[in-house]
Design a protein around this motif. Structure first.
Motif, short mmCIF file in Angstrom:
data_model
loop_
_atom_site.label_atom_id
_atom_site.label_comp_id
_atom_site.label_asym_id
_atom_site.label_seq_id
_atom_site.Cartn_x
_atom_site.Cartn_y
_atom_site.Cartn_z
N THR A 296 19.45 -15.64 14.92
CA THR A 296 20.47 -15.06 14.05
C THR A 296 19.86 -14.16 13.00
OG1 THR A 296 20.45 -16.97 12.54
CG2 THR A 296 21.98 -17.04 14.42
N TYR B 2 19.79 -15.29 3.02
CA TYR B 2 20.29 -16.02 4.17
C TYR B 2 19.25 -17.07 4.52
CZ TYR B 2 21.58 -17.03 9.06
OH TYR B 2 21.91 -17.66 10.24
N THR C 296 17.85 -20.09 6.89
CA THR C 296 17.77 -20.92 8.08
C THR C 296 16.52 -21.78 7.93
OG1 THR C 296 16.45 -19.35 9.39
CG2 THR C 296 18.85 -19.13 9.48
N LEU D 175 22.75 -21.45 7.19
CA LEU D 175 23.09 -21.82 8.56
C LEU D 175 22.89 -23.32 8.70
CD1 LEU D 175 23.89 -21.02 11.45
CD2 LEU D 175 21.45 -20.72 11.94
N ILE E 65 27.79 -15.47 14.88
CA ILE E 65 27.19 -16.01 13.67
C ILE E 65 26.64 -14.88 12.80
CG2 ILE E 65 25.30 -17.41 12.76
CD1 ILE E 65 25.66 -19.26 15.14
N VAL F 191 27.62 -14.09 8.93
CA VAL F 191 26.61 -14.12 7.87
C VAL F 191 26.53 -12.76 7.17
CG1 VAL F 191 24.13 -14.31 7.42
CG2 VAL F 191 25.26 -15.95 8.95
#
Length: 281
Positions: A20, A65, A67, A99, A164, A168
């Motif tokens: 992603t 972001y 993850t 995420l 996704i 995002v």
């Protein structure tokens, strides 16, 4: 009134080379939003296991972001998310998108840590990606024509990584998504055998599916020299999370984007067209 975020400062994408992350980076770059990739090989580097890298990676960043590697089910993951989120807020980086994982208690604990940090948060809660069959651990078995997993009749509503990434990207650039938790799925649930059959149809060649025991699965991971901690996480995803808890569909994609999620048949067709599943002649 909607406020669209614009900044000369970059968005930090932790895991920016992953499934992603790289897609989000591509979208932001196309929109003219500067991006900073958060990875061990980047400059400045970001490493979940080396907290000294966190602050430099967050310097002069407008949003992030997040993850987590290897998975939010890993020991200490929730605490790491909370610590990073609080550090980000103290450095003026309030806009954070996480995420997360469906049906994973530790992932939900990480969500709570993020929510308590004081950040302007958005959570995207997902489970199995369609791209696991073409960009991850299931690619090898597809190429070999033999998929053997410790799961039989449980259905999974596989989500497309592009969906996704769309969510995002929207969450990082549009303030309407602040405070939203989007639990996302594809439009229908498939067993792994059914998913394998769809890929076989798209590729035009036979791909067999077999259900094996968890013990046989772990032995296979050991033979492939998968590190023990990663093997344990993979095994948990197959034997614990895939117990039927995530068989239901959600409307997270519709809520976030105002459209239906991408379907597995279209994914299989498009992936096959790239040649990713072609075997050597």
């Amino acid at each position: 009134m909607t406020t669209f975020r614009t900044s000369k400062f970059p968005v930090l994408i932790i895991g920016g080379t992953g499934k992603t992350g790289r897609r989000v980076a591509e979208r932001l770059t196309a929109q003219g939003v500067p991006v900073r990739i958060g990875s061990r090989n980047a400059s400045p580097a970001f490493d979940w296991e080396n907290r000294e890298t966190w602050a430099p990676a967050l310097e002069c960043v407008s949003a992030a972001y997040i993850t987590y590697y290897p998975d939010l089910a890993a020991p200490g993951a929730a605490e790491a998310i909370g610590d990073l989120a609080r550090l980000a807020v103290t450095k003026g980086v309030k806009r954070l998108v996480l995420l997360s994982g469906r049906g994973e208690p530790e992932a939900q604990r990480a969500e709570a840590m993020l929510q308590a940090s004081g950040a302007d948060w958005t959570i995207v809660r997902a489970s199995w990606f369609m791209q696991n069959f073409s960009e991850s651990m299931l690619l090898g078995p597809i190429l070999a024509g033999e998929m053997a997993l410790p799961v039989s009749t449980v259905r999974e509503p596989f989500i497309h990584a592009e969906d996704i990434a769309d969510i995002v990207t929207a969450a990082l650039t549009d303030d309407r998504h602040i405070g939203q938790l989007y639990e996302v799925t594809g439009p229908r649930a498939l067993t792994f055998a059914e998913a394998t059959a769809e890929i076989a149809k798209a590729t035009g060649r036979p791909i067999n599916y077999a259900t094996i025991s968890p013990e046989e699965f772990m032995q296979g991971l050991e033979q492939e020299q998968v590190p023990a901690d990663i093997a344990a996480l993979i095994n948990e995803l197959f034997t614990v999370v895939l117990d039927g808890r995530n068989e239901y569909l959600t409307d997270g994609v519709q809520k976030a984007l105002g459209r239906a999620p991408r379907d597995f048949t279209a994914y299989a067709r498009d992936a096959a067209a790239t040649g990713i599943w072609e075997t050597a002649k």
